[in-house]
Design an enzyme around this catalytic site. Structure first.
Site, PDB file in Angstrom:
ATOM      1  N   HIS A  47     -21.845 -10.351  31.157  1.00 47.35           N
ATOM      2  CA  HIS A  47     -22.157  -9.769  32.465  1.00 47.35           C
ATOM      3  C   HIS A  47     -23.359  -8.831  32.373  1.00 47.35           C
ATOM      4  CE1 HIS A  47     -18.870 -11.528  34.782  1.00 47.35           C
ATOM      5  NE2 HIS A  47     -18.173 -11.440  33.662  1.00 47.35           N
ATOM      6  N   THR A  48     -24.248  -9.154  31.473  1.00 48.51           N
ATOM      7  CA  THR A  48     -25.481  -8.380  31.317  1.00 48.51           C
ATOM      8  C   THR A  48     -26.691  -9.145  31.836  1.00 48.51           C
ATOM      9  OG1 THR A  48     -25.543  -9.251  29.095  1.00 48.51           O
ATOM     10  CG2 THR A  48     -24.726  -6.997  29.338  1.00 48.51           C
ATOM     11  N   SER A  80     -19.678 -40.789  36.942  1.00 50.10           N
ATOM     12  CA  SER A  80     -19.230 -39.937  35.854  1.00 50.10           C
ATOM     13  C   SER A  80     -17.907 -40.459  35.328  1.00 50.10           C
ATOM     14  CB  SER A  80     -19.052 -38.507  36.358  1.00 50.10           C
ATOM     15  OG  SER A  80     -18.224 -37.775  35.466  1.00 50.10           O
ATOM     16  N   GLY A 135     -15.022 -21.979  30.766  1.00 46.64           N
ATOM     17  CA  GLY A 135     -15.920 -20.862  30.463  1.00 46.64           C
ATOM     18  C   GLY A 135     -16.907 -21.200  29.356  1.00 46.64           C
ATOM     19  N   SER A 139     -21.045 -26.789  33.433  1.00 49.39           N
ATOM     20  CA  SER A 139     -22.009 -27.071  34.513  1.00 49.39           C
ATOM     21  C   SER A 139     -23.444 -26.878  34.023  1.00 49.39           C
ATOM     22  CB  SER A 139     -21.709 -26.254  35.762  1.00 49.39           C
ATOM     23  OG  SER A 139     -21.736 -24.888  35.498  1.00 49.39           O
ATOM     24  N   ASP A 188     -26.233 -19.154  30.783  1.00 52.48           N
ATOM     25  CA  ASP A 188     -25.716 -20.464  30.362  1.00 52.48           C
ATOM     26  C   ASP A 188     -26.828 -21.505  30.244  1.00 52.48           C
ATOM     27  OD1 ASP A 188     -23.500 -18.945  30.894  1.00 52.48           O
ATOM     28  OD2 ASP A 188     -22.961 -20.024  32.713  1.00 52.48           O
ATOM     29  N   TYR A 245     -16.564 -12.938  40.608  1.00 52.80           N
ATOM     30  CA  TYR A 245     -17.838 -12.844  39.891  1.00 52.80           C
ATOM     31  C   TYR A 245     -18.890 -12.197  40.788  1.00 52.80           C
ATOM     32  CZ  TYR A 245     -21.914 -14.280  37.146  1.00 52.80           C
ATOM     33  OH  TYR A 245     -23.078 -14.286  36.409  1.00 52.80           O
TER      34      TYR A 245
HETATM   35  C1  GLA Z   1     -20.972 -16.815  33.480  1.00 52.79           C
HETATM   36  C2  GLA Z   1     -22.316 -16.867  34.174  1.00 52.79           C
HETATM   37  C3  GLA Z   1     -23.398 -16.231  33.315  1.00 52.79           C
HETATM   38  C4  GLA Z   1     -22.981 -14.853  32.827  1.00 52.79           C
HETATM   39  C5  GLA Z   1     -21.576 -14.878  32.266  1.00 52.79           C
HETATM   40  C6  GLA Z   1     -21.053 -13.511  31.929  1.00 52.79           C
HETATM   41  O1  GLA Z   1     -20.985 -17.609  32.338  1.00 52.79           O
HETATM   42  O2  GLA Z   1     -22.660 -18.200  34.434  1.00 52.79           O
HETATM   43  O3  GLA Z   1     -24.599 -16.178  34.034  1.00 52.79           O
HETATM   44  O4  GLA Z   1     -23.106 -13.892  33.844  1.00 52.79           O
HETATM   45  O5  GLA Z   1     -20.655 -15.472  33.156  1.00 52.79           O
HETATM   46  O6  GLA Z   1     -21.770 -12.983  30.867  1.00 52.79           O
END
Ligand code: GLA
Length: 409
Positions: A47-48, A80, A135, A139, A188, A245
């Site tokens: 979350h940075t 898919s 997580g 995507s 990501d 989020y």
């Molecule tokens: C998800 C989001 C990223 C990031 C993380 C937390 O994976 O897609 O952009 O914010 O959460 O670090």
């Protein structure tokens, strides 16, 4: 005793064969080529990204594969192995709010076109061994695979350099933010497109940095250190399109605004900022419940931990990063409030069974946790986690091994 379930990565040839077969059985003729892109784990720096901060991901060996062939018109047809039927749309109709999994694919073509590149329609077949909703950036893996495929068939040449890949990152991130409508921060997509085999990638999300500055590969040689990165998919529900989020992101933006800053990153004294104590004091009158201050404390401390973690890795001291992982988890659990029972159970169980460090990875609210363990202890830790989940009456988790792997290609 509950047997741990391991989720193996497909060899690249197997993934390529699967999508090639799916393509030829769904459309006439053969694809022009096959491309693939990895999921990711984030070692630290959570979350940075949307706070102009630091993250340190590695690419997973688990990849999403795409077989693709350009078309003469602007039609997009997608199949898919994970979805029923054919997803179809005209590129000219793709707009914010597009729905279905095809939005992630067509959105990348839309964003490349928005950036001025000439991209036409295409037929494509997709298959993946990146677990969905875990997580681990399934995507982003899909978006990145599409990006390198379109880069190749349209002859853009962006995937050939790291600087070009940052443009592909922008396109994939716009696809996710604007077309699929998930307000994520770019970690990501950067990981999937820019990580390198054997390295972690120190990402710096301050605006205006060059590619060289915004993504620095840091050798992450777990093998030589006798270590293994174990990933546990808790199977607990997780989604970014829901409000939690976005609420965290909005709180950070609100706090930055109250402090007169563009981002929470600017609190850092190293960048000439006011420092955390003054920031918290300035927020107090606006923050009766203390929520904003907890969110800020997480972000600022997490950026600092990420820098320190990366320095240790750079010095070849990967075995010493454990306390930072645990501190990151505690901060995400107590200050950012994005952990959950399942994630905490993985972390507590792994630590009690000899892991050097453990933490949730990714956005949280479910999804996956990681544990850094001595190679000899991997099975013991996995067994203990599987048993703890069974004892608690939870769905059985899945286990993945995560050697730092190769980017989209
Ligand atoms: C998800 C989001 C990223 C990031 C993380 C937390 O994976 O897609 O952009 O914010 O959460 O670090």
């Amino acid at each position: 005793m509950t047997e741990p379930q391991w989720l193996e990565a497909w060899p690249v040839e197997e993934g390529a064969r699967r999508v090639d077969e799916l393509f030829t059985s769904s459309f006439d003729g053969s694809p022009e080529g096959v491309w693939s892109a990895p999921g990711r784990v984030n070692l630290i720096g959570e979350h940075t990204d949307y706070n102009a901060g630091l993250c340190l991901p590695t690419a997973l060996p688990h990849r999403t594969f795409i077989a693709l062939r350009p078309r003469e018109d602007d039609r997009v047809r997608l199949v898919s192995a994970q979805a029923e039927g054919v997803w179809e749309a005209n590129l000219s109709d793709i707009a914010p709010g597009a729905s279905g999994w095809g939005a992630y694919v067509a959105g990348v073509a839309w964003a490349l076109a928005e950036a001025g590149h000439k991209v036409g329609g295409f037929d494509a077949a997709v298959d993946s061994c990146v677990p969905f909703g875990a997580g681990l950036s399934s995507s982003a893996a899909l978006e990145a695979a599409v990006a390198v495929a379109l880069d190749a068939v349209a002859g853009l040449g962006l995937a050939a350099s790291d600087a070009g890949r940052t443009e592909l990152v922008d396109a994939t991130r716009r696809a996710e933010n604007e077309i699929a409508g998930a307000p994520t921060g770019g970690l990501d997509q950067s990981a999937s497109l820019r990580c390198r085999e054997g390295y972690a990638l120190l990402l710096d999300f301050r605006p205006g940095l060059s590619a060289l500055e915004s993504g620095v590969p840091v050798p992450f040689d777990l093998d030589t250190a006798g270590l293994t990165l174990l990933v546990v998919d808790t199977k607990a529900e997780h989604s970014h399109v829901d409000g939690e989020y976005g609420a965290r992101r909005a709180a950070c933006e609100q706090a930055a605004k109250l402090l007169g800053l563009d981002s929470l990153r600017e609190i850092a004294p190293a960048l000439g900022g006011m420092g955390i104590d003054r920031a918290l004091a300035e927020l107090e009158p606006h923050d009766a419940e203390g929520v904003l201050r907890r969110r800020v404390r997480h972000v600022v401390s997490e950026i600092d931990r990420t820098a320190r973690f990366a320095n240790l890795v750079r010095e070849g001291r990967a075995a010493d990063v454990g306390p930072f992982m645990l501190a990151s988890h505690v901060s995400l659990r107590d200050d950012y409030e994005v952990s959950c029972r399942e994630l905490d159970l993985v972390v507590d169980t792994a630590m009690a069974t000899g892991a050097l460090g453990a933490r949730m990875t990714g956005g949280g609210f479910g999804g996956s946790a990681i544990a850094l363990v001595n190679r000899a202890d991997v099975d013991t830790v996995a067994q203990a986690v599987a048993d703890a989940f069974a004892d608690a009456g939870l769905t059985a988790p899945a286990f993945l091994l995560a050697p730092p792997s190769a980017p989209a290609a």
